[in-house]
Design a protein around this motif. Structure first.
Motif: not given
Ligand SMILES: [Zn+2]
Length: 496
Positions: A61-74
Motif C-alpha cells: 500500500r502507498v498512502t498519500i495524506e493531504s490537507d485537501e482531497p486529491l483526485a488521481a487517474v492511474h
C-alpha cells in the motif's frame, strides 16, 4: 474505460477545470481509471501531509495524506510493468519526494518510484514494478488523526491463497513430527503425535500437490452445527504420553482427554496493522505491534501441538480489512477464530483482560458496545476499499450470524477467560458480547481477546514483556485446548 464519479456539487470554475483535466486523462487510453473524490471540492494546491508505504506479501500500500482531497487517474503500462498515476491539483513538494526513499528493496511489488511535475498542477508518479499487479485506488475521508488519504493498493495478479499456504506449512510440520516428536512445553502441554494424523496430513498435501493452489479462493460451504455435548463436571487433563486410540469420526462428544483424529485449525487474528496502529500507550507502544508479537507466540505454540495448526490473518505490519480476516478463516475452514487486541480507555486506571463474543441482540454492556464500535472503526482508520464489490458481498454474507456460533463462541470464550485469569487480572469475570464485525463468521466459533489495557502504564509495560507475552499465549492455548477437549469438532474431510 471506467469512470468513477463520486462528487457532484462543486463550484463551476472547478468543475470546468476538472472537466478539461478529465478530458485530457480520458484520451490517455483504454486502461485508464479515473477516480474523483467525495468531498466538497477538488482543491488546487493541496498540501501533502505525509506519504507512507506498507510493503507486504499480500499487497503493498502507498498512502498519500493531504490537507485537501486529491483526485488521481492511474494506468497500468506493461513491458516493463509500471503503474502511472497522475494526481490533479498538486505541485511537487519535498514531502511527496520523500516517497522515493520510502520504497524499500524488500518490497515484493515496487522496484522504485519516480516523482515529477508532469504539467502545471499535475504530479505524475511512476511505480516501476517487480511484477504485474492489480491496483486498487481509492480515497478515504478524514478520520481520527488522519486527514484526506489517497490510497494505492498493489495486489498481485494471482493472490496468495491462505489454504495453499496452510497446506505447505502442514507439510513442513509433518516432516518435523516425523523426524522428532515435540517435547512437552513449559505449560505442560504434550507434543505426542495423534494417531491418524499422518494420514490426514498426507492426504491434504497430496491433494494440493496434485491440483496446485486455487487462484480464486471460494468460500467453503457452511459447516454443520455441532450437536451440543453435555457439560463435563471437571476440566479434563491436557496431556497424555500414551494416548488412547483416536476417536472414530462419529464418536459422541465426551470429556475424555483432548485427542483429535484430524488437525484442528485455529485462525489467529492480530488486530489492526499498517495504517491502523490500534490503541497507543503512554510510552508509545502500539497495539498493532504488541498483539502481533503475542499472536506469533501463540502461533508457534499451536503449531508445536501435534493435532493443531494455526493460520494468521496477518503476520506482518499491514492492514487487513475486517471482512477479509473472516474470509481467510473461512477459506481454511478454521475450527476457531481468535482475534487478539489490547484495550485502551480514556482513563489510565482501567485495567485487566477481557474476552468478547458476538451478540445477536445488542451488547451485554455499554462498555462492550463502546469497545465493538471502536474495533469496528478499524476499517475506516486502516482504510478498506468500501467500493470493492467483493467486500460488499462478503459483508452481506457476514450478517448471517447464527445462535449456534454465538453459543460455541461463549463456551470457548469462557475457557480462555478462565486461563487468562491465572496470568493476568481480569477486567470482567465473564465473556462480554457486542457486534464486533470481525467475529461474524457464521460457521466458526469466534472470540476477541483484549489482552490488557495498553492505556494503563503498568499493563503497557507487561504487554511488551516477553515472558508476560509468553504466559498470555500459553493461557490462550490452554483455554483453546480445554474447550476442544469438551467440544470435539465434527470430523470433516481431511482434504479441506
Ligand atoms: Zn484493538
Amino acid at each position: 474505460m471506467l469512470i468513477k464519479r463520486l462528487a457532484t456539487d462543486r463550484p463551476d470554475q472547478i468543475q470546468l477545470a476538472r472537466r478539461k483535466w478529465l478530458g485530457q486523462c480520458l484520451k490517455a487510453g483504454a486502461g485508464t481509471v479515473v477516480l474523483t473524490l467525495a468531498g466538497p471540492q477538488i482543491a488546487f494546491g493541496a498540501g501533502i501531509v505525509a506519504v507512507r508505504v506498507w510493503p507486504a506479501e499480500e499487497y503493498t500500500r502507498v498512502t498519500i495524506e493531504s490537507d485537501e482531497p486529491l483526485a488521481a487517474v492511474h494506468q497500468m503500462v506493461h513491458g516493463p510493468d509500471r503503474l502511472v498515476v497522475d494526481i490533479d491539483g498538486l505541485d511537487l513538494s519535498p514531502t511527496l519526494r520523500e516517497l522515493v526513499a520510502k520504497i524499500t528493496s524488500n518490497d515484493p511489488y515496487i522496484q522504485t518510484v519516480r516523482v515529477g511535475q508532469n504539467r502545471p498542477r499535475v504530479v505524475r508518479l511512476v511505480f516501476d514494478l517487480k511484477e504485474d499487479v492489480s491496483p486498487q485506488v481509492f480515497t478515504l475521508a478524514p478520520i481520527g488523526s488522519y486527514r484526506n488519504r489517497l490510497v494505492f493498493d498493489l495486489y498481485p495478479v494471482n493472490p496468495p491463497d491462505p489454504l495453499w499456504k496452510l497446506v505447505r506449512d502442514t507439510e513442513d510440520k509433518q516432516r518435523r513430527f516425523a523426524a522428532a516428536p515435540a517435547p512437552a512445553g513449559a505449560d505442560g502441554v504434550s507434543g505426542a503425535p495423534a494417531t491418524g494424523e499422518e494420514d490426514a496430513i498426507g492426504a491434504l498435501v497430496r491433494k494440493f500437490e496434485d491440483k496446485g493452489p486455487n487462484p480464486v479462493p471460494a468460500l467453503p460451504p457452511m459447516a454443520a452445527t455441532r450437536p451440543r455435548p453435555p457439560a463435563p463436571s471437571a476440566t479434563p487433563p491436557l496431556a497424555q504420553n500414551n494416548p488412547p486410540p483416536a476417536l472414530p469420526a462419529n464418536n459422541p462428544p465426551s470429556d475424555r482427554p483432548f485427542k483429535m483424529r484430524r488437525l484442528l485449525t485455529v485462525a489467529i487474528d492480530p488486530g489492526h496493522g499498517g495504517e491502523d496502529p490500534g490503541a497507543t500507550g503512554a510510552a508509545g507502544s502500539r497495539e498493532k505491534d504488541v498483539v502481533l508479537q503475542i499472536a506469533q507466540r501463540l502461533r508457534a505454540k499451536i503449531d508445536a501441538q501435534p493435532n493443531m495448526r494455526a493460520m494468521m490473518t496477518r503476520d506482518a505490519d499491514f492492514f487487513v480489512p475486517l471482512n477479509v480476516r473472516v474470509q481467510k478463516a473461512r477459506r481454511v475452514q478454521a475450527d476457531l477464530f481468535v482475534s487478539i487486541h489490547a484495550d485502551a480507555f480514556l482513563s489510565p486506571e482501567a485495567k485487566g483482560a477481557s474476552v468478547f463474543a458476538l451478540s445477536e441482540r445488542g451488547a451485554s454492556s455499554s462498555a462492550a458496545r463502546w469497545m465493538a464500535n471502536k474495533e469496528n472503526a478499524s476499517d475506516l482508520i486502516g482504510g478498506a476499499n468500501m467500493g470493492n464489490k467483493d467486500a460488499q458481498v462478503a459483508r452481506v454474507l457476514l450478517d448471517l450470524s447464527t445462535t449456534a456460533q454465538i453459543n460455541d463462541s461463549l463456551q470457548v470464550g469462557k475457557a480462555v477467560l478462565a486461563e487468562i485469569g491465572g496470568v493476568n487480572r481480569l477486567h470482567k469475570g465473564s465473556v462480554e458480547q457486542a457486534g464486533f464485525a470481525v467475529l461474524k463468521a457464521p460457521d466458526i466459533p469466534s472470540i476477541l481477546v483484549e489482552t490488557a489495557f495498553i492505556s494503563n502504564p503498568e499493563e503497557e509495560r507487561k504487554l511488551n514483556d516477553e515472558s508476560h507475552q509468553d504466559q498470555l499465549a500459553n493461557a490462550i492455548l490452554r483455554g483453546i485446548r480445554n474447550y476442544f477437549a469438551r467440544n470435539p469438532p465434527l470430523s470433516k474431510n481431511p482434504s479441506v
